[in-house]
Design a protein around this motif. Structure first.
Motif, mmCIF file in Angstrom:
data_model
loop_
_atom_site.group_PDB
_atom_site.id
_atom_site.type_symbol
_atom_site.label_atom_id
_atom_site.label_comp_id
_atom_site.label_asym_id
_atom_site.label_seq_id
_atom_site.Cartn_x
_atom_site.Cartn_y
_atom_site.Cartn_z
ATOM 1 N N GLY A 427 0.811 -1.209 0.000
ATOM 2 C CA GLY A 427 0.000 0.000 0.000
ATOM 3 C C GLY A 427 0.845 1.260 0.000
ATOM 4 N N GLY A 428 0.236 2.368 -0.415
ATOM 5 C CA GLY A 428 0.977 3.620 -0.343
ATOM 6 C C GLY A 428 0.620 4.701 -1.328
ATOM 7 N N SER A 429 0.030 4.362 -2.477
ATOM 8 C CA SER A 429 -0.150 5.390 -3.505
ATOM 9 C C SER A 429 -1.185 6.453 -3.126
ATOM 10 C CB SER A 429 -0.530 4.753 -4.851
ATOM 11 O OG SER A 429 -1.776 4.102 -4.759
ATOM 12 N N LEU A 430 -2.073 6.149 -2.182
ATOM 13 C CA LEU A 430 -3.076 7.131 -1.779
ATOM 14 C C LEU A 430 -2.673 7.938 -0.548
ATOM 15 C CD1 LEU A 430 -6.455 5.206 -2.270
ATOM 16 C CD2 LEU A 430 -5.218 6.662 -3.879
ATOM 17 N N VAL A 431 -1.481 7.669 -0.014
ATOM 18 C CA VAL A 431 -1.016 8.388 1.180
ATOM 19 C C VAL A 431 -0.901 9.883 0.865
ATOM 20 C CG1 VAL A 431 0.921 8.713 2.774
ATOM 21 C CG2 VAL A 431 0.232 6.405 2.106
ATOM 22 N N PRO A 432 -1.467 10.768 1.704
ATOM 23 C CA PRO A 432 -1.352 12.211 1.470
ATOM 24 C C PRO A 432 0.109 12.655 1.443
ATOM 25 C CG PRO A 432 -3.017 11.746 3.133
ATOM 26 C CD PRO A 432 -2.316 10.455 2.869
ATOM 27 N N GLU A 433 0.385 13.687 0.657
ATOM 28 C CA GLU A 433 1.759 14.150 0.466
ATOM 29 C C GLU A 433 2.442 14.509 1.785
ATOM 30 O OE1 GLU A 433 5.181 14.790 -1.571
ATOM 31 O OE2 GLU A 433 3.319 13.894 -2.318
ATOM 32 N N ALA A 434 1.724 15.135 2.704
ATOM 33 C CA ALA A 434 2.323 15.527 3.990
ATOM 34 C C ALA A 434 2.772 14.299 4.777
ATOM 35 C CB ALA A 434 1.318 16.338 4.814
ATOM 36 N N ASP A 435 1.951 13.245 4.781
ATOM 37 C CA ASP A 435 2.315 12.012 5.486
ATOM 38 C C ASP A 435 3.494 11.327 4.802
ATOM 39 O OD1 ASP A 435 0.158 11.496 7.655
ATOM 40 O OD2 ASP A 435 -0.998 12.056 5.888
ATOM 41 N N ARG A 436 3.460 11.344 3.473
ATOM 42 C CA ARG A 436 4.546 10.711 2.709
ATOM 43 C C ARG A 436 5.888 11.372 3.029
ATOM 44 N NH1 ARG A 436 2.897 10.571 -3.150
ATOM 45 N NH2 ARG A 436 1.667 8.820 -2.394
ATOM 46 N N LYS A 437 5.885 12.693 3.086
ATOM 47 C CA LYS A 437 7.123 13.412 3.411
ATOM 48 C C LYS A 437 7.586 13.107 4.832
ATOM 49 C CE LYS A 437 6.612 17.312 0.216
ATOM 50 N NZ LYS A 437 6.271 18.738 0.090
ATOM 51 N N ARG A 438 6.617 13.012 5.738
ATOM 52 C CA ARG A 438 6.955 12.721 7.134
ATOM 53 C C ARG A 438 7.561 11.326 7.267
ATOM 54 N NH1 ARG A 438 3.911 10.340 10.890
ATOM 55 N NH2 ARG A 438 1.994 10.572 9.660
ATOM 56 N N PHE A 439 6.972 10.353 6.573
ATOM 57 C CA PHE A 439 7.527 8.998 6.585
ATOM 58 C C PHE A 439 8.977 9.015 6.090
ATOM 59 C CE2 PHE A 439 3.052 7.140 5.513
ATOM 60 C CZ PHE A 439 2.649 7.332 6.822
ATOM 61 N N TYR A 440 9.167 9.704 4.963
ATOM 62 C CA TYR A 440 10.481 9.722 4.329
ATOM 63 C C TYR A 440 11.524 10.399 5.233
ATOM 64 C CZ TYR A 440 14.207 10.884 1.058
ATOM 65 O OH TYR A 440 15.424 11.030 0.460
ATOM 66 N N GLN A 441 11.157 11.543 5.780
ATOM 67 C CA GLN A 441 12.100 12.276 6.636
ATOM 68 C C GLN A 441 12.470 11.463 7.872
ATOM 69 O OE1 GLN A 441 13.799 14.833 5.815
ATOM 70 N NE2 GLN A 441 12.651 15.232 3.921
ATOM 71 N N LYS A 442 11.499 10.749 8.434
ATOM 72 C CA LYS A 442 11.794 9.922 9.590
ATOM 73 C C LYS A 442 12.773 8.825 9.205
ATOM 74 C CE LYS A 442 9.787 7.414 13.443
ATOM 75 N NZ LYS A 442 8.574 7.136 14.250
ATOM 76 N N GLY A 443 12.542 8.210 8.043
ATOM 77 C CA GLY A 443 13.448 7.163 7.583
ATOM 78 C C GLY A 443 14.854 7.668 7.350
ATOM 79 N N LYS A 444 14.965 8.850 6.749
ATOM 80 C CA LYS A 444 16.287 9.442 6.470
ATOM 81 C C LYS A 444 17.037 9.771 7.765
ATOM 82 C CE LYS A 444 17.894 10.528 2.959
ATOM 83 N NZ LYS A 444 18.824 9.748 2.101
ATOM 84 N N SER A 445 16.308 10.300 8.757
ATOM 85 C CA SER A 445 16.965 10.648 10.019
ATOM 86 C C SER A 445 17.433 9.393 10.756
ATOM 87 C CB SER A 445 16.050 11.487 10.906
ATOM 88 O OG SER A 445 14.914 10.749 11.293
ATOM 89 N N LEU A 446 16.653 8.323 10.661
ATOM 90 C CA LEU A 446 17.052 7.066 11.301
ATOM 91 C C LEU A 446 18.275 6.462 10.614
ATOM 92 C CD1 LEU A 446 13.515 5.497 11.876
ATOM 93 C CD2 LEU A 446 15.166 6.070 13.670
ATOM 94 N N LEU A 447 18.343 6.597 9.297
ATOM 95 C CA LEU A 447 19.511 6.092 8.554
ATOM 96 C C LEU A 447 20.764 6.866 8.937
ATOM 97 C CD1 LEU A 447 17.854 5.534 5.057
ATOM 98 C CD2 LEU A 447 18.917 3.748 6.460
ATOM 99 N N LYS A 448 20.612 8.181 9.125
ATOM 100 C CA LYS A 448 21.760 9.004 9.506
ATOM 101 C C LYS A 448 22.264 8.644 10.902
ATOM 102 C CE LYS A 448 20.706 13.047 6.671
ATOM 103 N NZ LYS A 448 20.079 14.380 6.668
ATOM 104 N N GLU A 449 21.328 8.346 11.794
ATOM 105 C CA GLU A 449 21.706 7.943 13.157
ATOM 106 C C GLU A 449 22.539 6.661 13.138
ATOM 107 O OE1 GLU A 449 18.256 7.540 15.612
ATOM 108 O OE2 GLU A 449 17.551 9.582 15.164
ATOM 109 N N ASN A 450 22.270 5.808 12.166
ATOM 110 C CA ASN A 450 22.987 4.522 12.086
ATOM 111 C C ASN A 450 24.402 4.674 11.542
ATOM 112 O OD1 ASN A 450 20.641 3.409 12.964
ATOM 113 N ND2 ASN A 450 20.574 1.780 11.444
ATOM 114 N N ASN A 451 24.657 5.744 10.815
ATOM 115 C CA ASN A 451 25.972 5.931 10.179
ATOM 116 C C ASN A 451 27.031 6.379 11.191
ATOM 117 O OD1 ASN A 451 25.015 5.151 7.749
ATOM 118 N ND2 ASN A 451 24.656 7.223 6.959
#
Length: 451
Positions: A427-451
């Motif tokens: 699932g995912g294509s109907l996710v509102p743009e604001a939620d999609r950006k929030r998901f992505y930013q959270k993922g990016k910040s977690l990846l940076k924490e791991n580096n």
């Protein structure tokens, strides 16, 4: 000392019998090989058969003219609801670097987040069951015969007829979207019973489509139980039961026939020497179970299916591992069933689906919510594909394969290099743009924490 008992056994007795339970109850990610798995010539007879899959495919074909007219986004596929399969080797290479693990074989994403009508895998099961019920009513009342053009389901008198019937469903979100959308289009009255973890945007979208949404403070089990009870009280009520539905299951199973054709078009071989590994996010177990049922009947022992659940909601894992299926819940073992993966936030598995999956699924792994966000971000960066958190769950599967005793037990060590891996996006294509950006930013910040 915890004195709780589950089905007459203390938690200590359960842990002594099943040592993996300790890690599950500590919310640690685990990998489990199914000890009840059987080869296809050893499975017991089920209440549904391979012939039922092909019969379900015929229903989809009968409704294709209706779907093409009712949902213009299906025009390019002539009314067939299907998703593409995409090579994501680039994501695979990045995952190897991030997780410092490697895998062999080709990596694909089955893009059910792109499915028309509801933007999720539930467009398969949910839409199918409603169409099946609509056809049954139309045939019984002489509105149509199976040889007619099903564009007739768009006629005002047909919609007027359906309006006297109510369709009910209990859901964490995506099943509700598919049921609500197709039911409203046909003219049915729609009642959706949603658990506390259902996302607000999904509730809002359902109301826009004309569904009546009932909200509960409890989890999926509370929503579906209340929904079932209220719908059954209505003499013209029909409940789409995610815990116990053959129609949902069969709707999902047809995906295997379509996948077989897609792999053939890509020149992908699936046989004993070229195994197919499929990783399926799992909530109540209906959609991954139905797809696995179809895949096992199409590819036989050459396909190996693995379910994926959040560490806080491993309901199917507990059901399968204990052998008690729907008789146990995650709460029985001290888990809270709270996860950002709303589609997977299920405390008790499906009776019907889990009983069949107990023989067909190769194994199951769990992962923490943070991993869902990281995988989601990796997929977006490498492929430009955006999915919701639960839909990223299958991506980790290929990296975990070597840790499974299943590989050695089934003599697959020398064949994995020629394997095809399919991560099923749900699932995912109907996710509102604001939620999609929030998901992505959270993922990016977690990846940076791991580096």
């Amino acid at each position: 000392m915890d004195q709780s008992t589950v089905l007459g056994k203390s938690l200590k007795e359960w842990k002594d019998e099943l040592p993996l339970l300790e890690s599950i109850m500590e919310l640690e990610p685990v990998i489990w090989s199914n000890t009840s798995y059987k080869k296809m010539d050893q499975i017991p007879p089920f209440s549904i058969t391979k012939a039922d899959i092909y019969e379900a495919e015929q229903l989809w074909k009968r409704f294709a003219p209706f779907l093409r007219k009712a949902f213009p986004e299906t025009d390019s596929t002539k009314g067939i609801i299907e998703s593409p399969i995409r090579n994501i080797d680039s994501t695979g290479k990045t995952m190897e670097e991030v997780y410092e693990k490697n895998f062999e074989g080709k990596l694909y994403l089955k893009c059910d987040h792109e499915l028309p009508i509801s933007g999720s895998i539930k467009a398969r099961g949910g839409v199918f069951e409603v169409l099946s019920y609509a056809e049954e009513l139309a045939l019984e009342n002489s509105f149509i015969s199976k040889d007619d053009n099903y564009e007739a389901f768009l006629e005002p008198e047909m919609k007027q007829f359906f309006s006297q019937y109510t369709i009910g469903v209990g859901s964490t979100g995506n099943l509700a979207l598919s049921i609500g959308t197709i039911s409203a289009k046909l003219g049915f009255t729609v009642h959706v019973h949603m658990s506390a973890d259902a996302k607000q945007w999904k509730k809002d979208l359902l109301r826009e489509k004309g569904a009546q949404v009932f909200e509960y403070e409890g989890d999926f089990s509370e929503a579906i139980t209340n929904g079932r009870d209220r719908t059954i009280e209505d003499p013209k009520g029909y409940f789409v039961d995610d815990e116990d539905s053959k129609a949902l299951f069969l709707g999902y199973s047809v995906a295997a026939l379509r996948l077989n054709q897609q792999l053939a078009e890509k020149g992908v071989t699936v046989d004993e020497d070229h195994p197919l590994f499929v990783y399926l996010p799992c909530g109540v177990g209906g959609s991954p179970g139905g797809i696995t049922f179809g895949l096992k009947h199409v590819f036989g022992d050459a396909v190996h299916c693995f379910f994926v659940e959040p560490t806080h909601s491993p309901s199917v894992l507990l059901g399968l591992m204990t052998g008690k299926n729907e008789q146990v819940s995650v709460q029985d073992f001290g888990l809270d069933n709270r996860t950002e993966a709303d589609g997977l936030a299920v405390g008790r598995p499906s009776r019907f689906a889990t009983e069949i999956s107990s023989y067909l699924v190769s194994g199951l792994y769990t992962l923490e919510d943070d991993e869902l966000y990281k995988l989601l971000a990796l997929l977006a960066d490498n492929e430009g594909i955006n999915v919701e958190p639960s839909a990223a769950a299958g991506l980790l599967g290929p990296l975990l394969l070597k840790n499974l005793t299943y590989i050695k037990e089934h003599n697959l060590q020398d064949k994995v290099s020629q394997a095809t891996h399919i991560c099923w996006s749900t699932g995912g294509s109907l996710v509102p743009e604001a939620d999609r950006k929030r998901f992505y930013q959270k993922g990016k910040s977690l990846l940076k924490e791991n580096n």
